[in-house]
Write a protein that holds these residues in place. Structure first.
Motif, PDB file in Angstrom:
ATOM      1  N   VAL A 197     121.650  58.717 168.012  1.00 20.07           N
ATOM      2  CA  VAL A 197     121.432  59.723 168.988  1.00 20.07           C
ATOM      3  C   VAL A 197     121.073  59.340 170.425  1.00 20.07           C
ATOM      4  CG1 VAL A 197     120.705  62.045 170.035  1.00 20.07           C
ATOM      5  CG2 VAL A 197     121.561  61.975 167.722  1.00 20.07           C
ATOM      6  N   SER A 198     121.840  59.464 171.402  1.00 16.34           N
ATOM      7  CA  SER A 198     121.066  59.174 173.019  1.00 16.34           C
ATOM      8  C   SER A 198     121.674  60.272 173.988  1.00 16.34           C
ATOM      9  CB  SER A 198     121.891  57.480 173.059  1.00 16.34           C
ATOM     10  OG  SER A 198     121.259  57.438 174.479  1.00 16.34           O
ATOM     11  N   GLY A 199     120.457  60.858 174.330  1.00 17.80           N
ATOM     12  CA  GLY A 199     120.919  61.870 175.400  1.00 17.80           C
ATOM     13  C   GLY A 199     121.726  62.976 174.831  1.00 17.80           C
ATOM     14  N   GLY A 200     123.009  63.059 175.494  1.00 15.35           N
ATOM     15  CA  GLY A 200     123.836  64.167 174.709  1.00 15.35           C
ATOM     16  C   GLY A 200     124.877  63.404 173.925  1.00 15.35           C
ATOM     17  N   ARG A 223     136.623  57.335 170.336  1.00 16.30           N
ATOM     18  CA  ARG A 223     136.490  56.327 169.335  1.00 16.30           C
ATOM     19  C   ARG A 223     135.460  55.097 170.059  1.00 16.30           C
ATOM     20  NH1 ARG A 223     137.723  58.289 164.564  1.00 16.30           N
ATOM     21  NH2 ARG A 223     139.443  59.289 164.471  1.00 16.30           N
ATOM     22  N   GLY A 224     134.787  54.718 169.000  1.00 17.57           N
ATOM     23  CA  GLY A 224     134.022  53.341 169.380  1.00 17.57           C
ATOM     24  C   GLY A 224     132.547  53.971 169.469  1.00 17.57           C
ATOM     25  N   ARG A 225     131.696  53.074 170.281  1.00 19.68           N
ATOM     26  CA  ARG A 225     130.718  53.172 170.313  1.00 19.68           C
ATOM     27  C   ARG A 225     129.906  53.921 171.516  1.00 19.68           C
ATOM     28  NH1 ARG A 225     128.272  47.142 169.596  1.00 19.68           N
ATOM     29  NH2 ARG A 225     126.479  47.972 168.041  1.00 19.68           N
ATOM     30  N   ALA A 226     128.856  54.449 171.651  1.00 23.68           N
ATOM     31  CA  ALA A 226     128.261  55.147 172.637  1.00 23.68           C
ATOM     32  C   ALA A 226     127.689  54.336 173.896  1.00 23.68           C
ATOM     33  CB  ALA A 226     126.951  55.849 172.257  1.00 23.68           C
ATOM     34  N   THR A 227     127.906  54.977 175.033  1.00 30.70           N
ATOM     35  CA  THR A 227     127.668  54.189 176.303  1.00 30.70           C
ATOM     36  C   THR A 227     126.066  53.883 176.391  1.00 30.70           C
ATOM     37  OG1 THR A 227     127.402  56.328 177.456  1.00 30.70           O
ATOM     38  CG2 THR A 227     129.277  55.134 177.369  1.00 30.70           C
ATOM     39  N   ASN A 228     125.050  54.691 175.848  1.00 33.45           N
ATOM     40  CA  ASN A 228     123.627  54.271 175.880  1.00 33.45           C
ATOM     41  C   ASN A 228     123.218  53.712 174.618  1.00 33.45           C
ATOM     42  OD1 ASN A 228     123.735  55.507 178.457  1.00 33.45           O
ATOM     43  ND2 ASN A 228     123.557  57.570 177.778  1.00 33.45           N
ATOM     44  N   ILE A 229     123.916  52.621 173.991  1.00 32.65           N
ATOM     45  CA  ILE A 229     123.672  52.237 172.659  1.00 32.65           C
ATOM     46  C   ILE A 229     122.156  51.754 172.522  1.00 32.65           C
ATOM     47  CG2 ILE A 229     124.633  50.053 173.197  1.00 32.65           C
ATOM     48  CD1 ILE A 229     125.433  50.054 170.132  1.00 32.65           C
ATOM     49  N   ASP A 230     121.851  50.999 173.595  1.00 32.42           N
ATOM     50  CA  ASP A 230     120.308  50.533 173.655  1.00 32.42           C
ATOM     51  C   ASP A 230     119.491  51.592 173.814  1.00 32.42           C
ATOM     52  OD1 ASP A 230     121.654  48.038 173.813  1.00 32.42           O
ATOM     53  OD2 ASP A 230     121.380  47.938 176.154  1.00 32.42           O
ATOM     54  N   ALA A 231     119.527  52.752 174.133  1.00 33.53           N
ATOM     55  CA  ALA A 231     118.415  53.643 173.949  1.00 33.53           C
ATOM     56  C   ALA A 231     118.681  54.612 172.737  1.00 33.53           C
ATOM     57  CB  ALA A 231     118.560  54.638 175.318  1.00 33.53           C
ATOM     58  N   ALA A 232     119.640  54.435 171.861  1.00 35.56           N
ATOM     59  CA  ALA A 232     119.876  55.314 170.912  1.00 35.56           C
ATOM     60  C   ALA A 232     118.935  55.434 169.864  1.00 35.56           C
ATOM     61  CB  ALA A 232     121.086  54.765 170.003  1.00 35.56           C
ATOM     62  N   ARG A 233     118.480  56.567 169.097  1.00 37.33           N
ATOM     63  CA  ARG A 233     117.602  56.814 168.258  1.00 37.33           C
ATOM     64  C   ARG A 233     118.316  57.132 167.007  1.00 37.33           C
ATOM     65  NH1 ARG A 233     117.129  61.131 171.015  1.00 37.33           N
ATOM     66  NH2 ARG A 233     116.625  63.200 170.119  1.00 37.33           N
ATOM     67  N   THR A 234     117.509  57.096 165.911  1.00 33.47           N
ATOM     68  CA  THR A 234     118.015  57.855 164.579  1.00 33.47           C
ATOM     69  C   THR A 234     117.670  59.224 164.462  1.00 33.47           C
ATOM     70  OG1 THR A 234     118.463  55.792 163.309  1.00 33.47           O
ATOM     71  CG2 THR A 234     118.470  57.521 162.036  1.00 33.47           C
ATOM     72  N   VAL A 235     118.474  60.094 164.076  1.00 36.51           N
ATOM     73  CA  VAL A 235     117.996  61.588 163.969  1.00 36.51           C
ATOM     74  C   VAL A 235     118.383  62.044 162.551  1.00 36.51           C
ATOM     75  CG1 VAL A 235     118.115  64.145 164.668  1.00 36.51           C
ATOM     76  CG2 VAL A 235     117.988  62.189 166.338  1.00 36.51           C
ATOM     77  N   GLN A 236     117.448  62.344 161.858  1.00 33.97           N
ATOM     78  CA  GLN A 236     117.844  62.816 160.522  1.00 33.97           C
ATOM     79  C   GLN A 236     118.184  64.225 160.609  1.00 33.97           C
ATOM     80  OE1 GLN A 236     117.944  60.697 157.964  1.00 33.97           O
ATOM     81  NE2 GLN A 236     117.044  59.044 159.158  1.00 33.97           N
ATOM     82  N   PHE A 237     119.396  64.862 159.747  1.00 31.79           N
ATOM     83  CA  PHE A 237     119.915  66.001 159.602  1.00 31.79           C
ATOM     84  C   PHE A 237     118.964  66.936 158.754  1.00 31.79           C
ATOM     85  CE2 PHE A 237     123.793  64.368 160.869  1.00 31.79           C
ATOM     86  CZ  PHE A 237     124.655  65.555 161.234  1.00 31.79           C
ATOM     87  N   ALA A 238     118.776  68.126 159.129  1.00 28.98           N
ATOM     88  CA  ALA A 238     118.167  69.293 158.263  1.00 28.98           C
ATOM     89  C   ALA A 238     119.318  70.156 157.895  1.00 28.98           C
ATOM     90  CB  ALA A 238     117.227  70.119 159.168  1.00 28.98           C
ATOM     91  N   PHE A 239     119.107  70.759 156.760  1.00 25.32           N
ATOM     92  CA  PHE A 239     120.321  71.669 156.039  1.00 25.32           C
ATOM     93  C   PHE A 239     119.824  72.990 155.895  1.00 25.32           C
ATOM     94  CE2 PHE A 239     120.961  67.098 154.882  1.00 25.32           C
ATOM     95  CZ  PHE A 239     122.229  66.804 155.454  1.00 25.32           C
ATOM     96  N   LEU A 240     121.083  73.825 156.004  1.00 28.64           N
ATOM     97  CA  LEU A 240     120.813  75.099 155.597  1.00 28.64           C
ATOM     98  C   LEU A 240     121.745  75.471 154.540  1.00 28.64           C
ATOM     99  CD1 LEU A 240     121.113  76.976 159.095  1.00 28.64           C
ATOM    100  CD2 LEU A 240     119.212  76.684 158.005  1.00 28.64           C
ATOM    101  N   GLY A 241     121.506  76.483 153.474  1.00 32.54           N
ATOM    102  CA  GLY A 241     122.283  76.740 152.337  1.00 32.54           C
ATOM    103  C   GLY A 241     123.867  76.454 152.755  1.00 32.54           C
ATOM    104  N   PRO A 242     124.604  77.223 152.533  1.00 30.25           N
ATOM    105  CA  PRO A 242     124.318  78.629 152.037  1.00 30.25           C
ATOM    106  C   PRO A 242     124.291  78.469 150.515  1.00 30.25           C
ATOM    107  CG  PRO A 242     126.682  78.243 152.549  1.00 30.25           C
ATOM    108  CD  PRO A 242     126.056  76.864 152.910  1.00 30.25           C
TER     109      PRO A 242
END
Length: 377
Positions: free
Chosen positions: A238-241, A205-224
């Motif tokens: 997203v930041s690292g893993g 729960r809560g915020r990521a450890t590398n919040i300063d380096a985070a970037r926004t990643v947009q989802f792609a979608f598959l069907g079905p």
């Protein structure tokens, strides 16, 4: 051996004391199996195996390794059960569940349920160490019995519908193309299971450890194709893993009201490998999504991903697909085999418990055993 539904089973095991605390009393060194009097699933017997308790500070660590034998006391074939195993409702680490899907137990038939759990319990409370109750039982006509505290009806319905779908598929292969093609399909299933990339996931729960380096990643979608719910937008920080603040917007494309759905999450690393990373469930417990309506799903937790063995993993992309939908009347939609044949889904999506069972039956006993098993349905 006891044939009552409500029994108390003594844990005849020693207490491994690793602190100055005294051993638990005999009253607390017990397992209570408590099914309703009108339960269509009855307790026949048990084997406590090598269950042990360990006192650590102000808590008891319970390594519960037991085998229950249950009986279908109903009038229809039993397809699945879920048990709630608890030490104390409010205790951290004191509650778990055990589910057994892909059953085919005739009325009066017995079956085993193996419990292998580690639980925690405070020293102070009196009474049995562990209580096992029935959360739900699902039958061949999809009727359900139980309090459903864990939403086990939905889970077991999904497993049973997947089982019916996959048995139909393998039976159609056998009917249309013969035993050798069925063998090929079972071998393909075993190969996919062995090759499917593994991923370790930690949820906090809560915020990521590398919040300063985070970037926004947009989802792609598959069907079905034919999914009643369609994801139309989504993103995560997203930041690292690590991924946090996952947000998805979906629209109900069906003509029926939806009360629950899940979107499967596929992660791509910086080397182009893809992994099934779990699912994003509908976050509103009171969801009532009318036909044509939209809603947004958000998660406030942080997901940390590592490849099997602890290898660091960098998230390069995220893809979502609708994995299940429950309608207001309790009926459920799942993807069909054609949708799951999409190469990207086929590589990462976990086969159903039934497909795994049939493939393992082939591995252990050969093709004829699978053919005989399919003929029972």
């Amino acid at each position: 051996m006891c044939t009552r539904n409500r029994i108390v089973l003594a844990l005849f095991v020693g207490c491994w004391i690793v602190s100055a605390q005294p051993p638990a009393t005999e009253a607390r060194s017990s397992l209570k199996v408590d099914f309703p009097k009108d339960s269509p699933v009855a307790v026949v017997g048990f084997d406590m195996g090598d269950s042990v308790t360990t006192t650590r500070g102000s808590a008891i660590v319970i390594d519960l390794r037991t085998l229950l034998t249950l009986r279908n006391a109903g009038s229809r074939r039993l397809r699945g059960v879920t048990l709630l195993v608890s030490t104390q409702e409010s205790a951290v680490g004191g509650r778990a569940s055990v589910s057994v899907p892909s059953l085919n137990v005739e009325p009066g038939g017995t079956f085993p349920v193996r419990i292998n759990l580690r639980l925690l319990r405070p020293l102070a409370p009196a009474g049995p160490l562990v209580t096992v109750t029935l959360d739900g039982a699902l039958f061949e006509d999809l009727s359900f019995f139980g309090p459903n505290l864990l939403n086990s009806r939905r889970s077991m319905m999904v497993w049973e519908l997947e089982a019916q779908r996959d048995r139909r598929y393998f039976k159609s292969v056998l009917s249309a193309s013969g035993p050798e093609v069925l063998r090929e399909k079972l071998l393909e299933s075993l190969a996919r299971q062995a090759a499917r990339p593994r991923l370790d996931v930690q949820v906090t729960r809560g915020r990521a450890t590398n919040i300063d380096a985070a970037r926004t990643v947009q989802f792609a979608f598959l069907g079905p194709a034919g999914a009643p719910v369609e994801p139309v937008a989504g993103s995560a920080m997203v930041s690292g893993g690590e991924a946090r603040a996952t947000s998805l917007e979906v629209i109900n494309r069906s003509k029926r009201t939806v009360r629950y759905f899940e979107v499967g999450l596929i992660l791509r690393d910086d080397a182009g490998r893809e992994y099934l990373a779990g699912s994003v469930p509908a976050s509103d417990p009171d969801l009532n999504l009318a036909p044509g309506a939209r809603t947004r799903v958000t998660q406030d937790s942080t997901l940390r991903f590592m490849a099997a063995g602890g290898r660091p993993l960098a998230i390069a992309g995220l893809t979502g697909y609708v994995s299940q939908v429950e309608f207001a009347d309790g009926s459920i939609w799942i993807p069909d085999r054609r949708a799951l044949a999409d190469p990207r889904l086929a590589e990462v999506v976990t086969p159903s418990p039934e497909e795994q069972r049939l493939a393992d039956l082939y591995r252990r006993k050969g093709l004829q055993a699978v053919i005989d098993e399919l003929s029972k349905f």
